[in-house]
Motif scaffolding. Structure first.
Motif, short mmCIF file in Angstrom:
data_model
loop_
_atom_site.label_atom_id
_atom_site.label_comp_id
_atom_site.label_asym_id
_atom_site.label_seq_id
_atom_site.Cartn_x
_atom_site.Cartn_y
_atom_site.Cartn_z
N GLN A 119 62.27 46.75 39.92
CA GLN A 119 61.75 46.06 38.73
C GLN A 119 61.34 44.62 39.06
N PRO A 120 60.33 44.42 39.90
CA PRO A 120 59.95 43.05 40.28
C PRO A 120 59.42 42.26 39.10
N LEU A 121 59.67 40.93 39.14
CA LEU A 121 59.19 40.02 38.11
C LEU A 121 57.84 39.46 38.51
N LEU A 122 56.94 39.40 37.55
CA LEU A 122 55.64 38.79 37.82
C LEU A 122 55.18 38.06 36.57
N GLN A 123 54.29 37.11 36.77
CA GLN A 123 53.81 36.24 35.71
C GLN A 123 52.31 36.45 35.56
N LEU A 124 51.86 36.69 34.32
CA LEU A 124 50.45 36.94 34.04
C LEU A 124 49.80 35.69 33.47
N HIS A 125 48.65 35.33 34.03
CA HIS A 125 47.82 34.23 33.52
C HIS A 125 46.40 34.80 33.35
N LEU A 126 46.21 35.59 32.33
CA LEU A 126 44.94 36.26 32.10
C LEU A 126 44.10 35.42 31.14
N ALA A 127 43.01 34.86 31.67
CA ALA A 127 42.18 33.92 30.90
C ALA A 127 40.76 34.43 30.72
N ALA A 128 40.55 35.77 30.78
CA ALA A 128 39.21 36.33 30.58
C ALA A 128 39.30 37.50 29.62
N PRO A 129 39.79 37.29 28.39
CA PRO A 129 39.96 38.43 27.47
C PRO A 129 38.65 39.02 27.00
N ALA A 130 37.57 38.28 27.03
CA ALA A 130 36.29 38.76 26.50
C ALA A 130 35.38 39.32 27.58
N GLN A 131 35.86 39.43 28.83
CA GLN A 131 34.99 39.82 29.93
C GLN A 131 35.25 41.26 30.34
N VAL A 132 34.16 41.96 30.66
CA VAL A 132 34.24 43.32 31.19
C VAL A 132 33.59 43.32 32.57
N VAL A 133 33.98 44.26 33.38
CA VAL A 133 33.49 44.33 34.75
C VAL A 133 32.96 45.73 35.01
N ASN A 134 32.07 45.85 35.98
CA ASN A 134 31.49 47.12 36.38
C ASN A 134 32.36 47.72 37.49
N PHE A 135 33.41 48.42 37.09
CA PHE A 135 34.37 48.96 38.05
C PHE A 135 35.01 50.19 37.44
N ASP A 136 35.23 51.22 38.26
CA ASP A 136 35.92 52.41 37.78
C ASP A 136 37.38 52.07 37.49
N GLU A 137 37.89 52.62 36.41
CA GLU A 137 39.26 52.29 35.98
C GLU A 137 40.30 52.68 37.02
N GLU A 138 40.19 53.88 37.55
CA GLU A 138 41.17 54.32 38.54
C GLU A 138 41.04 53.54 39.84
N HIS A 139 39.81 53.22 40.23
CA HIS A 139 39.61 52.45 41.46
C HIS A 139 40.14 51.02 41.32
N LEU A 140 39.92 50.40 40.17
CA LEU A 140 40.45 49.05 39.98
C LEU A 140 41.98 49.07 39.94
N ARG A 141 42.55 50.13 39.36
CA ARG A 141 44.00 50.25 39.37
C ARG A 141 44.52 50.37 40.80
N ARG A 142 43.81 51.14 41.62
CA ARG A 142 44.22 51.30 43.00
C ARG A 142 44.15 49.97 43.76
N VAL A 143 43.08 49.21 43.52
CA VAL A 143 42.96 47.90 44.18
C VAL A 143 44.10 46.98 43.76
#
Length: 593
Positions: A439-463
């Motif tokens: 159960q590693p701890l990590l901190q999220l700093h997501l500052a692009a809520p309105a942006q979309v990218v041209n990437f496959d969902e499963e491939h981005l998850r793998r990356v």
């Protein structure tokens, strides 16, 4: 005077030069002819001064003075002084033209006027050799022969006029004029031919010098950018030259002077012994040495090769031997060898991994059934857990090997629906945390809520999962949330190689800096700094990013933590800018597409 053009006029009479010769080279080519031009101008001033003094002496001896002769001498002196002061640096064009009238025309006119107006028996015709020499040495063949022909015609005209006015036999005078003019033509031809030879040899010498300088610059650039270290050591064990790679291998700063003595540090004794042995045997040497600058830095293994060369001394006939030492980092050589070996097994590994999955699935199922039958026996259950954990590890390795084949066989760019960056990143991070054993701890700093990218969902998850696994392995021992951070953004930001239209995602951990030998092979397949890693995670990330027009890079960046700014390892994915903001489409649109 006509000003010289940017392209030297002397190039018309010289051998063709390489296009790399610049104006500075052109000026260097004309330097000796400018000195000859200045010497001619100075000689004309001295000649004019001598003519004035000669007229003064003639006046004292004969008590007669012709005002026109004085006017010609003084006018000629004034013109030569003006030319010497105004045109000393302006070399006229070698072609025949009006630019030569202030020099050749004035000289010829002054000599003929003095010869016609003088009342004594002085003969000024020998002075006509000066304008012919100027035209032959600094001008073209046409100018030289034209000057000689002009002098010949004027001499013949003067002889005809003098003897016509005196009524005497002019045969001997014509013969003498003919022989004199023939000598002028010969002098003009020989001088012009000598001048052309000098220009041609000067151009060839300059061309060779420029090629030598260019080759020296190329050699310096090649040596300075070599990944292997290069040292040039003399017999006194003093390094004459060292490239940046050699300074790095010797634990020296890049700003360190490239000339130093190997005797200044005791850690370099193995290197000194190898150089001395190579000098003693006067032959190449190959050896492996280990250097240790400080106890904290550890031992540095080097594979060295020496070559002996001889350079003739400039002030003596003896030759000083130099030893050229090539240094190679043993760790990089071993890593490269391991990479080459594993890369050659890549195709076979994919086939083997595919065949392993079927018996591996049977092992997992049999182990699960066995664990049910052995319920209540702690020792047996522990053995089943060990079997299950290693089977999962083997399955992950096989899956990574097969992922490489899948990525390489897919199309260059798939038609994928736009993907919300921050939402997908947050979801992937939650899934990764829930599936991790600790159960590693990590901190999220997501500052692009309105942006979309041209990437496959499963491939981005793998990356993202591969980057998170890599960051988890290399983070510090402190298990705080701020030691592993996920950052997203849009547009230009500090240390982010993105434009104003690009979105980016970054995985940061507070681990130790990566070694230079690791950085060179960071995204290569089957390369890993840990024995329990397959070395395929970052390679798969790079292949998937390139598939969708994105880039992935590594930087050593500071991030804010409760203890202040802290350096860490950051892997940044910069996405293609071909997709607009997410608010242009609704969630329903994303689902339907």
């Amino acid at each position: 005077m006509e000003q010289p053009s940017s392209q030297s006029p002397w190039a018309q009479t010289m051998i063709p030069l390489d296009v790399s010769i610049t104006r500075q080279a052109d000026a260097s080519l004309n330097a000796p002819f400018i000195r000859i031009w200045q010497a001619f101008l100075s000689g004309r001033v001295l000649l004019a001064t001598a003519l004035v003094l000669l007229q003064a002496l003639s006046t004292q001896l004969q008590a007669t003075a012709s005002p026109l002769v004085w006017l010609v001498c003084l006018g000629y002196l004034a013109l030569t002084v003006v030319m010497r002061w105004a045109a000393a640096r302006n070399l006229p064009a070698p072609t025949a033209g009006l630019q030569w009238l202030p020099v050749i025309g004035v000289d010829i006119a002054a000599v003929f006027l003095l010869q016609i107006l003088q009342s004594s028996n002085l003969n000024y015709m020998a002075l006509l050799a000066i304008p012919i020499l100027i035209a032959s040495a600094l001008g073209s063949m046409l100018l030289a022969m034209g000057t000689a022909a002009s002098v010949t015609l004027l001499l013949l005209a003067m002889v005809s006029w003098l003897h016509a006015s005196q009524g005497s036999d002019a045969t001997q005078a014509y013969y003498q004029t003919a022989f004199t003019c023939a000598g002028y033509f010969g002098m003009a031809y020989l001088t012009q031919d000598l001048s052309r030879r000098v220009r041609r040899e000067r151009a060839a010498a300059l061309h060779s010098r420029l090629r030598t300088q260019t080759q020296e610059q190329v050699n310096a650039l090649v040596i300075s950018n070599l990944s292997d270290g290069v040292l040039v050591v003399d017999q006194s064990l003093r390094v004459q030259q060292a490239n940046p790679a050699a300074l790095r291998l010797l634990s020296l700063l890049p700003s360190h002077p490239p000339s130093f003595s190997l005797q200044t540090q005791t850690a370099w004794e193995p290197l000194m012994d190898a150089v001395q042995l190579s000098f003693a045997q006067n032959s190449p040497l190959t050896a492996t040495v280990h250097l240790q600058a400080t106890p904290q830095q550890g031992r540095t293994g080097l594979h060295l090769r020496t070559r002996i060369t001889e350079v003739m001394a400039s002030d003596a006939e003896s030759a000083d031997s130099l030893c050229v030492v090539f240094l190679h980092d043993l760790r990089e050589m071993e890593a490269q060898l391991r990479t080459e070996k594993l890369a050659s097994m890549g195709r076979m590994s994919a086939a083997v991994a595919h065949e392993i999955r079927n018996p591996l699935a049977a092992i997992v199922q049999a182990n699960a059934l066995l664990a049910e039958d052995l319920a209540g026996q702690p020792g047996a259950q522990q053995l089943c857990n060990i079997v299950n954990q290693n089977a999962e590890r083997l399955n992950r390795i096989a899956e990574e090997i097969l992922n490489i084949a899948r990525v390489q066989q897919e199309d260059a760019l798939a038609q994928t629906p736009p993907l919300a960056l921050d939402r997908h990143a947050a979801q992937t991070c939650r899934e990764w945390q829930s599936q991790a054993s600790q159960q590693p701890l990590l901190q999220l700093h997501l500052a692009a809520p309105a942006q979309v990218v041209n990437f496959d969902e499963e491939h981005l998850r793998r990356v993202l999962v591969n980057l998170l696994d890599n960051a988890q392995r290399h983070r510090s021992h402190a298990q705080q949330a701020h030691s592993l951070q996920i950052v997203s953004g849009h547009g230009v930001s500090a240390f982010i190689p993105a434009t104003a239209e690009q979105s980016w995602l970054q995985v940061w951990s507070d681990g130790a800096p990566l070694e230079s030998s690791v950085l060179r092979h960071l995204f290569e397949p089957f390369f890993s700094s840990q024995s329990r890693s397959s070395g395929l995670g970052l390679y798969i990330c790079r292949e998937l990013c390139q598939r969708y027009g994105a880039t992935i890079s590594y930087q050593r960046l500071p991030r804010p933590t409760p203890q202040g700014m802290q350096e860490g390892n950051a892997f940044t994915v910069v996405f293609s800018s071909s997709v607009g903001p997410a608010n242009a489409q609704s969630l329903f649109d994303l689902i339907v597409v």
